[in-house]
Design a protein around this motif. Structure first.
Motif, PDB file in Angstrom:
ATOM      1  N   GLY A 112       0.784  -1.224   0.000  1.00  0.00           N
ATOM      2  CA  GLY A 112       0.000   0.000   0.000  1.00  0.00           C
ATOM      3  C   GLY A 112       0.815   1.273   0.000  1.00  0.00           C
ATOM      4  N   LEU A 113       2.133   1.177   0.130  1.00  0.00           N
ATOM      5  CA  LEU A 113       2.997   2.351   0.111  1.00  0.00           C
ATOM      6  C   LEU A 113       3.665   2.432  -1.260  1.00  0.00           C
ATOM      7  CD1 LEU A 113       3.923   4.624   2.025  1.00  0.00           C
ATOM      8  CD2 LEU A 113       5.871   3.203   2.627  1.00  0.00           C
ATOM      9  N   ALA A 114       3.454   3.532  -1.963  1.00  0.00           N
ATOM     10  CA  ALA A 114       3.959   3.666  -3.326  1.00  0.00           C
ATOM     11  C   ALA A 114       5.487   3.625  -3.360  1.00  0.00           C
ATOM     12  CB  ALA A 114       3.464   4.971  -3.939  1.00  0.00           C
ATOM     13  N   ASP A 115       6.033   2.938  -4.347  1.00  0.00           N
ATOM     14  CA  ASP A 115       7.489   2.848  -4.479  1.00  0.00           C
ATOM     15  C   ASP A 115       8.134   4.220  -4.603  1.00  0.00           C
ATOM     16  OD1 ASP A 115       7.288   0.112  -4.357  1.00  0.00           O
ATOM     17  OD2 ASP A 115       7.446  -0.196  -6.528  1.00  0.00           O
ATOM     18  N   SER A 116       7.421   5.161  -5.225  1.00  0.00           N
ATOM     19  CA  SER A 116       7.975   6.499  -5.433  1.00  0.00           C
ATOM     20  C   SER A 116       8.185   7.257  -4.134  1.00  0.00           C
ATOM     21  CB  SER A 116       7.049   7.308  -6.345  1.00  0.00           C
ATOM     22  OG  SER A 116       5.760   7.428  -5.764  1.00  0.00           O
ATOM     23  N   ALA A 117       7.522   6.817  -3.051  1.00  0.00           N
ATOM     24  CA  ALA A 117       7.632   7.509  -1.764  1.00  0.00           C
ATOM     25  C   ALA A 117       8.775   6.988  -0.912  1.00  0.00           C
ATOM     26  CB  ALA A 117       6.330   7.371  -0.984  1.00  0.00           C
ATOM     27  N   THR A 186      12.219  12.003  12.339  1.00  0.00           N
ATOM     28  CA  THR A 186      11.696  12.948  11.356  1.00  0.00           C
ATOM     29  C   THR A 186      12.794  13.879  10.879  1.00  0.00           C
ATOM     30  OG1 THR A 186       9.586  12.914  12.546  1.00  0.00           O
ATOM     31  CG2 THR A 186       9.890  14.660  10.924  1.00  0.00           C
ATOM     32  N   THR A 187      12.924  14.039   9.572  1.00  0.00           N
ATOM     33  CA  THR A 187      13.940  14.918   8.998  1.00  0.00           C
ATOM     34  C   THR A 187      13.406  16.347   8.896  1.00  0.00           C
ATOM     35  OG1 THR A 187      13.260  14.671   6.692  1.00  0.00           O
ATOM     36  CG2 THR A 187      14.700  12.943   7.598  1.00  0.00           C
ATOM     37  N   PRO A 188      14.302  17.328   8.692  1.00  0.00           N
ATOM     38  CA  PRO A 188      13.834  18.724   8.553  1.00  0.00           C
ATOM     39  C   PRO A 188      12.897  18.936   7.372  1.00  0.00           C
ATOM     40  CG  PRO A 188      16.197  18.658   9.014  1.00  0.00           C
ATOM     41  CD  PRO A 188      15.772  17.247   8.740  1.00  0.00           C
ATOM     42  N   ASP A 189      12.974  18.112   6.331  1.00  0.00           N
ATOM     43  CA  ASP A 189      12.121  18.284   5.159  1.00  0.00           C
ATOM     44  C   ASP A 189      10.929  17.308   5.152  1.00  0.00           C
ATOM     45  OD1 ASP A 189      13.706  16.076   4.761  1.00  0.00           O
ATOM     46  OD2 ASP A 189      14.107  16.480   2.642  1.00  0.00           O
ATOM     47  N   ASP A 190      10.508  16.893   6.351  1.00  0.00           N
ATOM     48  CA  ASP A 190       9.309  16.074   6.539  1.00  0.00           C
ATOM     49  C   ASP A 190       9.392  14.735   5.822  1.00  0.00           C
ATOM     50  OD1 ASP A 190       6.852  15.391   7.576  1.00  0.00           O
ATOM     51  OD2 ASP A 190       5.698  16.435   6.040  1.00  0.00           O
ATOM     52  N   ARG A 191      10.479  14.042   6.079  1.00  0.00           N
ATOM     53  CA  ARG A 191      10.586  12.643   5.723  1.00  0.00           C
ATOM     54  C   ARG A 191      10.833  11.859   6.999  1.00  0.00           C
ATOM     55  NH1 ARG A 191      11.056  11.626   0.301  1.00  0.00           N
ATOM     56  NH2 ARG A 191      11.949   9.557   0.677  1.00  0.00           N
ATOM     57  N   TYR A 192      10.650  10.559   6.925  1.00  0.00           N
ATOM     58  CA  TYR A 192      10.941   9.700   8.067  1.00  0.00           C
ATOM     59  C   TYR A 192      12.100   8.781   7.700  1.00  0.00           C
ATOM     60  CZ  TYR A 192       6.367  11.153   9.835  1.00  0.00           C
ATOM     61  OH  TYR A 192       5.290  11.886  10.274  1.00  0.00           O
ATOM     62  N   VAL A 193      13.081   8.731   8.585  1.00  0.00           N
ATOM     63  CA  VAL A 193      14.219   7.839   8.433  1.00  0.00           C
ATOM     64  C   VAL A 193      14.081   6.735   9.475  1.00  0.00           C
ATOM     65  CG1 VAL A 193      16.721   7.615   8.641  1.00  0.00           C
ATOM     66  CG2 VAL A 193      15.740   9.637   7.553  1.00  0.00           C
ATOM     67  N   PHE A 194      14.162   5.487   9.029  1.00  0.00           N
ATOM     68  CA  PHE A 194      14.071   4.341   9.927  1.00  0.00           C
ATOM     69  C   PHE A 194      15.434   3.647   9.969  1.00  0.00           C
ATOM     70  CE2 PHE A 194       9.794   5.109   8.420  1.00  0.00           C
ATOM     71  CZ  PHE A 194       9.035   4.999   9.586  1.00  0.00           C
ATOM     72  N   LEU A 237      17.253   1.674   7.144  1.00  0.00           N
ATOM     73  CA  LEU A 237      16.398   0.669   6.518  1.00  0.00           C
ATOM     74  C   LEU A 237      15.525   1.287   5.436  1.00  0.00           C
ATOM     75  CD1 LEU A 237      15.302  -2.271   6.602  1.00  0.00           C
ATOM     76  CD2 LEU A 237      13.764  -1.540   8.427  1.00  0.00           C
ATOM     77  N   PHE A 238      14.842   2.377   5.779  1.00  0.00           N
ATOM     78  CA  PHE A 238      13.911   3.063   4.870  1.00  0.00           C
ATOM     79  C   PHE A 238      14.067   4.566   5.057  1.00  0.00           C
ATOM     80  CE2 PHE A 238       9.758   0.916   3.244  1.00  0.00           C
ATOM     81  CZ  PHE A 238      10.467  -0.106   2.642  1.00  0.00           C
ATOM     82  N   ASP A 239      13.855   5.286   3.983  1.00  0.00           N
ATOM     83  CA  ASP A 239      13.758   6.757   4.002  1.00  0.00           C
ATOM     84  C   ASP A 239      12.464   7.055   3.238  1.00  0.00           C
ATOM     85  OD1 ASP A 239      13.895   9.470   3.353  1.00  0.00           O
ATOM     86  OD2 ASP A 239      16.057   9.477   3.135  1.00  0.00           O
ATOM     87  N   VAL A 240      11.454   7.598   3.947  1.00  0.00           N
ATOM     88  CA  VAL A 240      10.098   7.640   3.401  1.00  0.00           C
ATOM     89  C   VAL A 240       9.536   9.053   3.436  1.00  0.00           C
ATOM     90  CG1 VAL A 240       7.825   6.523   3.510  1.00  0.00           C
ATOM     91  CG2 VAL A 240       9.796   5.382   4.501  1.00  0.00           C
ATOM     92  N   ASP A 241       8.818   9.414   2.394  1.00  0.00           N
ATOM     93  CA  ASP A 241       8.096  10.682   2.347  1.00  0.00           C
ATOM     94  C   ASP A 241       7.090  10.739   3.499  1.00  0.00           C
ATOM     95  OD1 ASP A 241       7.029  13.129   0.841  1.00  0.00           O
ATOM     96  OD2 ASP A 241       5.249  11.840   0.962  1.00  0.00           O
ATOM     97  N   GLY A 242       7.113  11.839   4.279  1.00  0.00           N
ATOM     98  CA  GLY A 242       6.274  11.952   5.463  1.00  0.00           C
ATOM     99  C   GLY A 242       4.780  11.873   5.181  1.00  0.00           C
ATOM    100  N   PRO A 243       4.240  12.716   4.287  1.00  0.00           N
ATOM    101  CA  PRO A 243       2.796  12.629   4.012  1.00  0.00           C
ATOM    102  C   PRO A 243       2.367  11.255   3.510  1.00  0.00           C
ATOM    103  CG  PRO A 243       3.677  14.711   3.210  1.00  0.00           C
ATOM    104  CD  PRO A 243       4.847  13.887   3.647  1.00  0.00           C
ATOM    105  N   ALA A 244       3.183  10.624   2.678  1.00  0.00           N
ATOM    106  CA  ALA A 244       2.833   9.291   2.181  1.00  0.00           C
ATOM    107  C   ALA A 244       2.809   8.275   3.317  1.00  0.00           C
ATOM    108  CB  ALA A 244       3.824   8.857   1.107  1.00  0.00           C
ATOM    109  N   TRP A 245       3.782   8.370   4.224  1.00  0.00           N
ATOM    110  CA  TRP A 245       3.807   7.445   5.353  1.00  0.00           C
ATOM    111  C   TRP A 245       2.601   7.647   6.255  1.00  0.00           C
ATOM    112  CZ3 TRP A 245       6.277   3.183   6.953  1.00  0.00           C
ATOM    113  CH2 TRP A 245       6.101   2.807   8.286  1.00  0.00           C
ATOM    114  N   ARG A 246       2.245   8.882   6.522  1.00  0.00           N
ATOM    115  CA  ARG A 246       1.103   9.144   7.397  1.00  0.00           C
ATOM    116  C   ARG A 246      -0.197   8.629   6.782  1.00  0.00           C
ATOM    117  NH1 ARG A 246       4.370  13.745   8.396  1.00  0.00           N
ATOM    118  NH2 ARG A 246       3.305  15.041   6.841  1.00  0.00           N
ATOM    119  N   ALA A 247      -0.353   8.817   5.476  1.00  0.00           N
ATOM    120  CA  ALA A 247      -1.546   8.296   4.800  1.00  0.00           C
ATOM    121  C   ALA A 247      -1.569   6.773   4.862  1.00  0.00           C
ATOM    122  CB  ALA A 247      -1.586   8.781   3.359  1.00  0.00           C
TER     123      ALA A 247
END
Length: 393
Positions: A112-117, A186-194, A237-247
């Motif tokens: 359910g999480l887009a590859d582009s995110a 959470t990164t300064p540009d609203d991404r999540y780093v795991f 492990l993952f670096d993910v776009d914040g809005p996409a992760w929250r959705a």
């Protein structure tokens, strides 16, 4: 006499006969259930040997391909094993369920999480084999990402690559039992780093004392303090776009967990048994009524989980999860009433099941889910003030 509740919850023969389900039923009955009171007790806690038995039986890898140490089973078989484990010992289930998110992310995807995110990073490949067969057990410290307001854990780019984590992660379950911990920041540009790291203290990472919990207190749950923790690029492990992760998180947490259904199933079985054993016909009647309702809702849950893509019919999923968690609390309290005073003894499981039912209200709880739960609790109860009170004797 045959159990009406058991018949309503019995899976199809193909699922019941699956090796993973047979293994889960055996371990649940012979190992987990007899130890459940100890696993709930912080002085004793979840037994590492029991976690190892689940891993060795492939029960932490049910959907993983057989070539990688799993059962290669479908979602419905996996759900059945979770129901059995959770119904037998909520604390052991809760420790082991933490493993599944790092396991899935190490495979370079989350449904359910887009590859582009997503930017897939090196730690997954390094740990994939051990996570797949659960010979390496992982935990998570990520629930703070759902909290509104300023980030609880911040990730700042480090000189020469990698990241620096700073902040406080409120919850990490299984400390001392797990080999790896996945920490989200959470990164300064609203991404999540795991990041995926060995679950031991190091410079910049300190684990607090075990948190005193009202339920599942033997899960070795602690908070983590991060003070300039250095994360190498290969530990990500993952670096993910914040809005996409929250959705994605809102869509994922809308689903009812098989674990809560497992507890509901166990409680209703016990309500029926208490009614029959103590000749309390009203308890038997209530167990049958609630079991019919629960089995109907359970069928809806699994139809959504297996036949409908994640992110579709989210409002329906949320309302359904709200109804089921409320029903679990109601059934657990009905069991206490049926058992009477002895249900309050720490040696009796009824009081523990009532506490576990409350836990399922708040596990991975989001604002939409909380609203759905409150609506379920208020259903059929007019919320109006009484204008006159007759005090005449």
């Amino acid at each position: 006499m045959p159990s009406n509740v058991e018949e309503l919850f019995a899976p199809p023969a193909a699922i019941a006969g699956h090796p993973a389900v047979r293994g889960a039923a055996r371990i649940a009955d012979e190992v987990l259930a007899p130890h459940a009171a100890a696993a709930d007790d912080p002085a004793r806690g979840v037994d590492p040997a029991h976690v190892a038995q689940l891993a060795d039986a492939g029960l932490l890898s049910v959907r993983i391909p057989r070539a990688e140490g799993g059962h290669g089973a479908d979602d419905r078989v996996d759900a059945e094993t979770v129901e059995l484990i959770s119904g037998a010992c909520g604390a052991t289930w809760f420790v082991t369920t933490q493993h599944l998110t790092p396991q899935g992310m190490s495979r370079g995807r989350l449904t359910g999480l887009a590859d582009s995110a997503v930017v897939v990073c090196p730690a997954g490949q390094r740990y994939r084999a051990g996570l797949a067969d659960a010979s390496t057990l992982a935990g998570i410290a990520t629930s703070h990402l759902r909290r509104p307001g300023a980030p609880a854990v911040r990730a700042e780019p480090a000189t020469g690559g990698g990241w620096t984590f700073t902040g406080h992660a409120d919850w990490c379950t299984g400390w001392g039992l797990i080999d790896l911990v996945m920490i989200g920041a959470t990164t300064p540009d609203d991404r999540y780093v795991f990041a995926l790291l060995p679950a031991t203290e190091r410079p910049g990472l300190r684990a607090g004392p075990e948190i005193p919990l009202a339920v599942m207190a033997g899960t070795r749950t602690v908070a983590l303090d991060l003070d300039g923790l250095q994360i190498a690029a290969e530990d990500v492990l993952f670096d993910v776009d914040g809005p996409a992760w929250r959705a994605h998180d809102l869509a994922r947490t809308a689903n009812t967990t098989p674990a809560s259904l497992g507890l509901l199933r166990r409680v209703l079985l016990e309500l029926e048994r208490v009614g029959l054993g103590r000749e309390r016909a009203e308890a038997v009647e209530l167990a049958a009524h609630l079991a019919e309702l629960a089995a109907d809702r359970r069928a809806e849950v699994y139809a959504l989980l297996t036949d409908v893509p994640l992110g579709v019919r989210t409002a329906e999923r949320t309302a359904l999860r709200g109804e089921i968690t409320e029903l679990t609390v109601r059934a657990a309290h009905a069991l206490v009433a049926a058992r009477s005073g002895s249900a309050m003894l720490l040696t009796s499981p009824e009081q523990r099941w009532a506490r576990e039912a409350a836990f399922h209200l708040i596990q991975a709880q989001t604002a939409p889910l909380r609203a759905a739960q409150l609506a379920a609790f208020g259903a059929g109860t007019p919320l109006r003030r009484r204008t006159e009170i007759d005090t005449a004797v």
